[in-house]
Design an enzyme around this catalytic site. Structure first.
Site, PDB file in Angstrom:
ATOM      1  N   ASP A  50       0.848  -1.199   0.000  1.00 60.19           N
ATOM      2  CA  ASP A  50       0.000   0.000   0.000  1.00 60.19           C
ATOM      3  C   ASP A  50       0.880   1.244   0.000  1.00 60.19           C
ATOM      4  O   ASP A  50       2.067   1.187   0.320  1.00 60.19           O
ATOM      5  CB  ASP A  50      -0.945   0.020   1.214  1.00 60.19           C
ATOM      6  CG  ASP A  50      -0.215   0.112   2.555  1.00 60.19           C
ATOM      7  OD1 ASP A  50       0.844  -0.528   2.712  1.00 60.19           O
ATOM      8  OD2 ASP A  50      -0.709   0.831   3.465  1.00 60.19           O
ATOM      9  N   GLU A  62       0.185  -0.909   5.914  1.00 59.23           N
ATOM     10  CA  GLU A  62       1.250  -0.307   6.730  1.00 59.23           C
ATOM     11  C   GLU A  62       1.005   1.176   6.920  1.00 59.23           C
ATOM     12  O   GLU A  62       1.195   1.720   8.007  1.00 59.23           O
ATOM     13  CB  GLU A  62       2.622  -0.535   6.079  1.00 59.23           C
ATOM     14  CG  GLU A  62       3.799  -0.277   7.019  1.00 59.23           C
ATOM     15  CD  GLU A  62       4.184   1.186   7.181  1.00 59.23           C
ATOM     16  OE1 GLU A  62       4.793   1.537   8.198  1.00 59.23           O
ATOM     17  OE2 GLU A  62       3.858   2.005   6.296  1.00 59.23           O
ATOM     18  N   GLU A  63       0.578   1.831   5.864  1.00 61.98           N
ATOM     19  CA  GLU A  63       0.416   3.288   5.936  1.00 61.98           C
ATOM     20  C   GLU A  63      -0.792   3.706   6.770  1.00 61.98           C
ATOM     21  O   GLU A  63      -1.012   4.890   7.001  1.00 61.98           O
ATOM     22  CB  GLU A  63       0.331   3.895   4.529  1.00 61.98           C
ATOM     23  CG  GLU A  63       1.569   3.657   3.655  1.00 61.98           C
ATOM     24  CD  GLU A  63       2.838   4.380   4.126  1.00 61.98           C
ATOM     25  OE1 GLU A  63       2.821   4.987   5.211  1.00 61.98           O
ATOM     26  OE2 GLU A  63       3.844   4.322   3.401  1.00 61.98           O
TER      27      GLU A  63
HETATM   28  N1  BES Z   1       8.645   3.273   5.416  1.00 62.03           N
HETATM   29  C1  BES Z   1       8.054   4.213   6.295  1.00 62.03           C
HETATM   30  C2  BES Z   1       8.816   4.419   7.581  1.00 62.03           C
HETATM   31  C3  BES Z   1      10.255   4.868   7.448  1.00 62.03           C
HETATM   32  C4  BES Z   1      10.711   5.597   6.362  1.00 62.03           C
HETATM   33  C5  BES Z   1      11.121   4.563   8.458  1.00 62.03           C
HETATM   34  C6  BES Z   1      12.043   5.976   6.279  1.00 62.03           C
HETATM   35  C7  BES Z   1      12.434   4.952   8.381  1.00 62.03           C
HETATM   36  C8  BES Z   1      12.901   5.658   7.289  1.00 62.03           C
HETATM   37  C9  BES Z   1       6.634   3.763   6.612  1.00 62.03           C
HETATM   38  O1  BES Z   1       5.927   3.410   5.449  1.00 62.03           O
HETATM   39  C10 BES Z   1       5.878   4.907   7.220  1.00 62.03           C
HETATM   40  O2  BES Z   1       5.643   5.864   6.537  1.00 62.03           O
HETATM   41  N2  BES Z   1       5.459   4.775   8.493  1.00 62.03           N
HETATM   42  C11 BES Z   1       4.627   5.742   9.114  1.00 62.03           C
HETATM   43  C12 BES Z   1       3.925   5.135  10.286  1.00 62.03           C
HETATM   44  C13 BES Z   1       2.549   4.596  10.011  1.00 62.03           C
HETATM   45  C14 BES Z   1       1.894   4.163  11.306  1.00 62.03           C
HETATM   46  C15 BES Z   1       1.663   5.521   9.258  1.00 62.03           C
HETATM   47  C16 BES Z   1       5.421   6.906   9.627  1.00 62.03           C
HETATM   48  O3  BES Z   1       6.597   6.758  10.009  1.00 62.03           O
HETATM   49  O4  BES Z   1       4.856   7.994   9.649  1.00 62.03           O
HETATM   50 MN    MN Z   2       7.054   2.198   4.232  1.00 59.38          MN
HETATM   51 MN    MN Z   3       5.259   5.284   4.483  1.00 60.10          MN
END
Ligand code: BES
Ligand code: MN
Ligand code: MN
Length: 453
Positions: A85, A149-150
């Site tokens: 996603d 995940e998002e």
């Molecule tokens: N892949 C990211 C997280 C990420 C990016 C970690 C770059 C370290 C370096 C992940 O898809 C993301 O965006 N996570 C969200 C959390 C989620 C609960 C919406 C975030 O970090 O905001």
């Molecule tokens: Mn991600």
């Molecule tokens: Mn992300």
């Protein structure tokens, strides 16, 4: 294997572009059919690459794509996690080319999800194909690719709890983070947790004429702004009582070690068109965005925002607030402290409501494990330099659950760059990075299998 990658790289890139054309935005129900189609796409590509028992595991939300290749039960098993996603592409008008019509420009693939996480997840599918085609898969592998995940991975958490046997493995392998630069590879050794809330401030029972009532009743937008502003002091410390109680302070040695990672503040500011950075007193930029907790407004609204002017005191004001957490804060604890504090600072002239959204726990991964060492050797082979361990500021809520539910550490082998603009308009992923990932991953398997003996 490198010959195979060279011979097939155009096809690898085209397949990724095909996947990027499907707008798998999990946050918006309008894209439901597209998210489902992306799951089918990933499942088919896993089958094509040689995975067995490929299936879509149904959840209360979007399905989890599972597939595996068991070479020999006596060999170690790598569980690959990724997500199909993507974030919403808004605002569309800021994209130089449409977000779901991928193009390659200056060696970079531009599309929503190019880096986060379709591009990085697909490196694993192709690395698996490369190993299968060259009879070079040295251990067992399981794939678990989710579609939420998002939006917080809530259904994946349930899936993990209910399928511990199916997911039995020795290590989790993930490419959903970044590295410092194409000539300074790094491996992520920590992720921040998250507590996310929405707040609502209510003043009068209807929108009012700001002349007839202005000055005499509480304006919920004014009040909300004051309340939010008061949550940082003059040193940019967060003022919620007890907020820092459980924060693990790093030792001077650890901080000195961190400061050795290459970082160019001038370049950082320039890339963002900033005259100065901003953050908690006493900490460097690298520390502020990784080992320190934060509180940020992600959106704020209320009142009249249309054309021209309307003289009005709104009845309600809203904000979405995220707090990034570090060990040993917990999302439950911090959400509770926020709620209590927010309610306590509200003047009697308004009513407030705090609605918690998703949360996630912070995590730190070991660098002395066989898996980390194997990953470090793999990067060193393909980049020519030893990767640096770096704690990241982002969050992947399922990673701490892999540890707590399955007892497994994750290796965060990211190949993205901070400049890839994930979650922003014009997200992109370097073709160099995509192919480097496909080249590096099989080396991880090789060293991991060798060193596990
Ligand atoms: N892949 C990211 C997280 C990420 C990016 C970690 C770059 C370290 C370096 C992940 O898809 C993301 O965006 N996570 C969200 C959390 C989620 C609960 C919406 C975030 O970090 O905001
Ligand atoms: Mn991600
Ligand atoms: Mn992300």
């Amino acid at each position: 294997m490198n010959q195979y990658i060279a011979d097939n790289k155009d096809r690898f890139i085209n397949e990724l572009m095909d996947m990027l054309r499907i707008p798998s935005v999990s946050a918006d129900p309008k894209f439901k059919q597209d998210v489902m189609r992306t799951a089918d796409f990933v499942a088919q590509k896993l089958r094509d690459a040689g995975a067995d028992n490929v299936e879509l595991c149904e959840t209360a939300g979007y399905p989890i794509v599972y597939g595996e290749k068991v070479m020999d039960p006596a060999l170690p098993t790598v569980l690959v996690y990724g997500h199909y996603d993507v974030q919403p592409a808004d605002p569309y008008e800021l994209w130089h080319s449409p977000p779901f019509e991928p193009v390659i420009k200056d060696g970079k693939i531009y599309a929503r999800g190019a880096c986060d996480d379709k591009g990085q997840m697909y490196m694993h599918v192709k690395a698996f194909e490369v190993m299968m085609q060259n009879n070079a898969l040295p251990c067992n592998v399981k794939f678990m690719i989710e579609g939420e995940e998002e939006v917080g991975s809530a259904n994946l958490a349930t899936f993990v709890k209910n399928n511990k046997e199916k997911l039995e493995a020795d290590v989790i392998l993930i490419s959903d983070t970044g590295m410092l630069g194409n000539d300074t590879p790094s491996i992520t050794t920590g992720l921040r947790g998250m507590s996310y809330v929405e707040v609502e401030v209510t003043g009068p029972n209807r929108d009012l004429h700001s002349g007839l009532y202005g000055g005499a009743v509480a304006n919920p937008i004014n009040i909300l702004c004051q309340m939010i502003a008061s949550m940082h002091d003059e040193n940019n410390h967060i003022t919620i009582p007890g907020f820092y109680d459980n924060v693990q302070e790093l030792s001077q040695e650890e901080r000195a070690e961190m400061a050795r990672a290459p970082f160019d503040l001038e370049k950082y500011k320039k890339a963002l068109d900033l005259s100065d950075v901003h953050g908690e007193e006493g900490y460097s930029t690298m520390e502020r965005n990784s080992i320190r907790p934060t509180l940020d407004v992600n959106g704020i609204w209320g009142g009249y925002i249309g054309e021209g002017a309307k003289t009005v005191i709104a009845s309600k004001a809203f904000a979405k607030i995220s707090m990034r957490l570090v060990p040993n804060q917990t999302s439950e604890e911090i959400t509770e402290k926020f709620k209590k504090h927010f309610e306590s600072i509200a003047p009697k002239s308004v009513k407030v409501e705090v609605r918690p959204h998703h949360g996630g726990e912070p995590v730190v991964t070991p660098t002395d494990s066989v898996a980390y060492q194997a990953a470090a050797r793999a990067y060193e082979d393909t980049f020519g330099v030893k990767p640096v361990p770096v704690r990241s500021g982002g969050s992947i809520p399922i990673v701490p659950m892999f540890k707590s539910e399955l007892g497994l550490d994750s290796v965060l082998m990211g190949f993205g760059l901070d400049t890839d603009a994930i979650h922003s308009p014009n997200e992109h992923f370097g073709v160099f990075n995509f192919l480097k990932g496909i080249e590096t991953i099989p080396l991880f398997y090789r060293y991991y299998a060798e060193m596990s003996k």
